[in-house]
Design an enzyme around this catalytic site. Sequence first.
Site, mmCIF file in Angstrom:
data_model
loop_
_atom_site.group_PDB
_atom_site.id
_atom_site.type_symbol
_atom_site.label_atom_id
_atom_site.label_comp_id
_atom_site.label_asym_id
_atom_site.label_seq_id
_atom_site.Cartn_x
_atom_site.Cartn_y
_atom_site.Cartn_z
ATOM 1 N N LYS A 255 18.582 109.541 38.983
ATOM 2 C CA LYS A 255 18.860 110.959 39.264
ATOM 3 C C LYS A 255 17.661 111.580 39.976
ATOM 4 O O LYS A 255 16.544 111.545 39.476
ATOM 5 C CB LYS A 255 19.146 111.702 37.964
ATOM 6 C CG LYS A 255 19.329 113.214 38.132
ATOM 7 C CD LYS A 255 19.477 113.900 36.779
ATOM 8 C CE LYS A 255 19.460 115.416 36.918
ATOM 9 N NZ LYS A 255 19.483 116.099 35.593
ATOM 10 N N ASP A 260 15.544 121.913 39.574
ATOM 11 C CA ASP A 260 16.811 122.333 38.984
ATOM 12 C C ASP A 260 16.691 123.742 38.419
ATOM 13 O O ASP A 260 16.129 123.953 37.344
ATOM 14 C CB ASP A 260 17.219 121.358 37.873
ATOM 15 C CG ASP A 260 18.552 121.718 37.242
ATOM 16 O OD1 ASP A 260 19.304 122.484 37.867
ATOM 17 O OD2 ASP A 260 18.835 121.218 36.143
ATOM 18 N N LYS A 267 19.110 128.681 34.454
ATOM 19 C CA LYS A 267 18.300 128.363 33.281
ATOM 20 C C LYS A 267 17.432 129.553 32.904
ATOM 21 O O LYS A 267 17.114 130.393 33.752
ATOM 22 C CB LYS A 267 17.379 127.169 33.595
ATOM 23 C CG LYS A 267 18.080 125.847 33.769
ATOM 24 C CD LYS A 267 17.077 124.751 34.065
ATOM 25 C CE LYS A 267 17.766 123.402 34.226
ATOM 26 N NZ LYS A 267 18.302 122.891 32.958
ATOM 27 N N ASP A 278 12.976 116.889 36.891
ATOM 28 C CA ASP A 278 14.374 116.464 36.834
ATOM 29 C C ASP A 278 14.674 115.316 37.793
ATOM 30 O O ASP A 278 15.820 114.869 37.867
ATOM 31 C CB ASP A 278 15.295 117.658 37.132
ATOM 32 C CG ASP A 278 16.611 117.582 36.378
ATOM 33 O OD1 ASP A 278 16.687 116.814 35.404
ATOM 34 O OD2 ASP A 278 17.561 118.286 36.756
ATOM 35 N N ASP A 337 24.797 123.863 35.744
ATOM 36 C CA ASP A 337 23.572 123.232 35.240
ATOM 37 C C ASP A 337 23.847 121.819 34.719
ATOM 38 O O ASP A 337 22.928 121.122 34.320
ATOM 39 C CB ASP A 337 22.957 124.093 34.130
ATOM 40 C CG ASP A 337 21.538 123.686 33.805
ATOM 41 O OD1 ASP A 337 20.881 123.089 34.682
ATOM 42 O OD2 ASP A 337 21.076 123.935 32.669
ATOM 43 N N GLU A 339 24.589 119.379 36.596
ATOM 44 C CA GLU A 339 24.672 118.877 37.967
ATOM 45 C C GLU A 339 24.269 117.416 38.102
ATOM 46 O O GLU A 339 24.673 116.738 39.043
ATOM 47 C CB GLU A 339 23.801 119.736 38.898
ATOM 48 C CG GLU A 339 22.329 119.338 38.996
ATOM 49 C CD GLU A 339 21.570 119.446 37.670
ATOM 50 O OE1 GLU A 339 20.614 118.678 37.486
ATOM 51 O OE2 GLU A 339 21.916 120.285 36.825
ATOM 52 N N ARG A 341 25.118 114.760 36.437
ATOM 53 C CA ARG A 341 26.277 113.862 36.388
ATOM 54 C C ARG A 341 27.122 113.969 37.649
ATOM 55 O O ARG A 341 27.824 113.030 38.015
ATOM 56 C CB ARG A 341 27.096 114.160 35.133
ATOM 57 C CG ARG A 341 27.713 115.538 35.094
ATOM 58 C CD ARG A 341 28.074 115.994 33.686
ATOM 59 N NE ARG A 341 26.888 116.354 32.938
ATOM 60 C CZ ARG A 341 26.908 116.773 31.666
ATOM 61 N NH1 ARG A 341 28.054 116.856 31.015
ATOM 62 N NH2 ARG A 341 25.788 117.089 31.041
#
Length: 503
Positions: A255, A260, A267, A278, A337, A339, A341
């Site tokens: 990933k 993010d 967030k 991230d 959030d 995101e 996946r």
Amino acid sequence: MDFQLKTLSTAQAATDKTDALIVLVPDGAKAAAPSKADALATAIDAVRQAGDLPAKAGKLLALYRPAGVTAPRVLLVGAGDGSAGAVRNAVGAAVQAVKAAAPKRVTLLLPSGMDGLAVRAAVIAAADASYVYTTTKPKVEARSIRQVVLGVADASAVKSAFAEASATVAGIELAKEWGNRPANHCTPTLLAGAAQALGALPRIQCEVLGPKEVAKLGMGSFAAVAQGSSEPLRFIVLRYQGAAKDQAPVVLVGKGITFDTGGVSMKPAAEMDEMKFDMCGAASVLGVFRALGELKPAINVVGLIPAAENMNDGKALKPGDVVTSMSGQTIEVLNTDAEGRLILCDALTYAKRFAPAAVIDIATLTGACVVALGGVRSGLFSSNEALATALSAAGDRAQDLCWRLPLDDEYAEGLKSNFADVANIAGRAGGAITAAKFLQRFAADYPWAHLDIAGTAWKSGSAKGSTGRPVGLLMSYLMARAAEGASAPAAPRKAARKARATP
């Protein structure tokens, strides 16, 4: 970091010209026979008889210019039962302690009887304790320790373990470097540049796809996450070929969300700076390829990194939007959030073209995994018993631990949608598992495992920074597979050629 391996006895270590000498003393070690010719062994024996060095791993006793020893600073450190875990704790504590004196050369003496796992643990712990991030801190000096000499009873017996550990350190430190970089120094384009630089290493090739190529592939889920950022997405494809072309590769999917914000599902501001981490899954894939290029094992490995920012503007993905993944499955985005996946699912579909022996995705995916396992173990999910067992054993060997969580079908109930084939998020309960169940839908055609590293990829607080995990686990798994001959069946040559010809 320059690591050297030498055969050293206590008598030889006593005359070694080094700035600091660290000596591991395990519980129950036999006392040395008094000898004027072995001043170091005599000093250790005296300390043990006086009870001045507790056996617990990591307990320290400093000696300054002891008689008969060349090193000005000697640090005795308890090594507990001498296991790899105890050695890791002991070496980490000792190197942390000697850093204050800013030594350039450190000799680390391991007692006889320690195996390759202990050697590996010592090397990685020494590197971890001495690591210093400097990329955006130009006024900070790099690590003072430039060389670590590892003294063992028989260097030839642990040569291969030492080589693997040294290469793994190079990979871990590359992962740390990119994990620690702030987002403006680690955009998807810059991350792709780091991957392309690895192409200079033996047997490694790199290809980078941009927005047009990703759109042509039908990666609508990945593209949707990136559409709110001015930074263009990048899809990075790394190939390491160390075995025959027809040997099925292991595919690593990392990933790569380089920052993010949470998107429209924003967030909270507190600690949002840590969302630069991230992309640590992507960084771990880069680290693995760095180590592979040095070790050159007989195995084929593919690395896939979907890299993007999750940001907000007028084009950003919205809750309730429905996107179409590369697999053709539609996804209702209930939370922007969630995101990670959304980018991983398209990469997992892309992985199918390599007819892989196994696919492992690595992602800072869920806060729920942090709640479940904290920062000690990564979450492991797998649809394949043999793969799960191998990864768990690899983590134990590498002291880069994971813990398997379930994938019962009932956990997927919350992902049902009235408006798409699947929703991207379920309720709060079992959040790490429902995220894994989402990914499992896109990984049905090959042995698959998912590592949720949200709790282990970085540390917060005063020790804030990337850990470089799970490079150690992944390298341990790949090297074991290479040693076994990686005998998984490959796809027919004709089909493989056709897959490679696809953009």
